[in-house]
Design a protein around this motif. Structure first.
Motif, PDB file in Angstrom:
ATOM      1  N   GLN A 162     -48.557  33.174  -1.744  1.00 23.26           N
ATOM      2  CA  GLN A 162     -48.136  33.268  -0.344  1.00 23.26           C
ATOM      3  C   GLN A 162     -48.869  32.224   0.498  1.00 23.26           C
ATOM      4  O   GLN A 162     -48.265  31.546   1.336  1.00 23.26           O
ATOM      5  CB  GLN A 162     -48.436  34.665   0.226  1.00 23.26           C
ATOM      6  CG  GLN A 162     -47.492  35.750  -0.206  1.00 23.26           C
ATOM      7  CD  GLN A 162     -46.109  35.590   0.417  1.00 23.26           C
ATOM      8  OE1 GLN A 162     -45.885  34.816   1.367  1.00 23.26           O
ATOM      9  NE2 GLN A 162     -45.145  36.286  -0.146  1.00 23.26           N
ATOM     10  N   ASN A 163     -50.154  32.075   0.256  1.00 20.03           N
ATOM     11  CA  ASN A 163     -50.941  31.072   0.979  1.00 20.03           C
ATOM     12  C   ASN A 163     -50.436  29.661   0.666  1.00 20.03           C
ATOM     13  O   ASN A 163     -50.317  28.816   1.556  1.00 20.03           O
ATOM     14  CB  ASN A 163     -52.430  31.176   0.621  1.00 20.03           C
ATOM     15  CG  ASN A 163     -53.075  32.404   1.251  1.00 20.03           C
ATOM     16  OD1 ASN A 163     -52.559  32.948   2.215  1.00 20.03           O
ATOM     17  ND2 ASN A 163     -54.200  32.835   0.696  1.00 20.03           N
ATOM     18  N   GLU A 164     -50.153  29.443  -0.623  1.00 22.78           N
ATOM     19  CA  GLU A 164     -49.659  28.132  -1.021  1.00 22.78           C
ATOM     20  C   GLU A 164     -48.313  27.840  -0.361  1.00 22.78           C
ATOM     21  O   GLU A 164     -48.067  26.734   0.153  1.00 22.78           O
ATOM     22  CB  GLU A 164     -49.534  28.068  -2.546  1.00 22.78           C
ATOM     23  CG  GLU A 164     -49.245  26.675  -3.073  1.00 22.78           C
ATOM     24  CD  GLU A 164     -49.201  26.643  -4.593  1.00 22.78           C
ATOM     25  OE1 GLU A 164     -48.646  25.675  -5.114  1.00 22.78           O
ATOM     26  OE2 GLU A 164     -49.706  27.575  -5.262  1.00 22.78           O
ATOM     27  N   ILE A 165     -47.430  28.894  -0.361  1.00 15.95           N
ATOM     28  CA  ILE A 165     -46.124  28.729   0.289  1.00 15.95           C
ATOM     29  C   ILE A 165     -46.327  28.445   1.777  1.00 15.95           C
ATOM     30  O   ILE A 165     -45.680  27.558   2.353  1.00 15.95           O
ATOM     31  CB  ILE A 165     -45.239  29.990   0.077  1.00 15.95           C
ATOM     32  CG1 ILE A 165     -44.811  30.105  -1.388  1.00 15.95           C
ATOM     33  CG2 ILE A 165     -44.034  29.981   1.008  1.00 15.95           C
ATOM     34  CD1 ILE A 165     -44.147  31.414  -1.743  1.00 15.95           C
ATOM     35  N   ILE A 219     -45.137  25.190   3.778  1.00 11.74           N
ATOM     36  CA  ILE A 219     -44.254  25.281   4.952  1.00 11.74           C
ATOM     37  C   ILE A 219     -44.897  24.570   6.124  1.00 11.74           C
ATOM     38  O   ILE A 219     -44.229  23.822   6.847  1.00 11.74           O
ATOM     39  CB  ILE A 219     -43.940  26.761   5.288  1.00 11.74           C
ATOM     40  CG1 ILE A 219     -43.048  27.376   4.204  1.00 11.74           C
ATOM     41  CG2 ILE A 219     -43.314  26.904   6.654  1.00 11.74           C
ATOM     42  CD1 ILE A 219     -42.788  28.844   4.347  1.00 11.74           C
ATOM     43  N   GLU A 220     -46.184  24.797   6.293  1.00  4.02           N
ATOM     44  CA  GLU A 220     -46.883  24.160   7.415  1.00  4.02           C
ATOM     45  C   GLU A 220     -46.898  22.645   7.234  1.00  4.02           C
ATOM     46  O   GLU A 220     -46.776  21.902   8.202  1.00  4.02           O
ATOM     47  CB  GLU A 220     -48.302  24.697   7.531  1.00  4.02           C
ATOM     48  CG  GLU A 220     -48.360  26.107   8.055  1.00  4.02           C
ATOM     49  CD  GLU A 220     -49.780  26.660   8.067  1.00  4.02           C
ATOM     50  OE1 GLU A 220     -50.750  25.957   7.723  1.00  4.02           O
ATOM     51  OE2 GLU A 220     -49.904  27.867   8.393  1.00  4.02           O
TER      52      GLU A 220
END
Length: 128
Positions: A116-119, A123-124
């Motif tokens: 989730q952090n990687e996604i 995205i950022e």
């Protein structure tokens, strides 16, 4: 006096004969009673002997049954002990599997958070 003495002797001889006959009859009756008592004693002794033998047989049978019951109890206890060990082993296995499941869930949660952090980071990066 001689006639009176003869009569007295005759009377005494008759009494003596009667006494001997009565004594003989009494003795025969007593001998018969003794014989009957001996026969009763013999019968009672035989009954006692038979009952003693029967009692000894029952005691032996009881002892054999007690041994068989003890053996059956031992077998039952062995089965119970074995089943208790199986239950303990199963409980240990359940605990181990629950620990593995918990560890797997924790790892999956950590992996999901990392993804989730990687996604989120990807995205950022695309937005800037």
């Amino acid at each position: 006096m001689i006639a009176a003495d003869k009569e007295k002797i005759s009377l005494l001889e008759k009494q003596l004969s009667d006494n001997e006959t009565k004594t003989k009859e009494d003795n025969e009756a007593k001998q018969n009673e003794i014989q009957q008592l001996i026969e009763k004693i013999t019968i009672i002794e035989k009954i006692v002997e038979d009952e003693k033998a029967r009692s000894d047989g029952l005691k032996k049978e009881l002892k054999e049954n007690e041994v068989k019951a003890k053996e059956a109890d031992d077998v039952k206890q062995d089965i119970i002990d074995s089943l208790n060990r199986e239950i303990d082993d199963a409980k240990d296995k359940i605990s181990s599997l629950e620990k593995q499941l918990s560890d797997s869930e924790e790892k999956a949660k950590e992996d999901n958070e990392a993804k989730q952090n990687e996604i989120q980071q990807l995205i950022e990066r695309f937005h800037y």
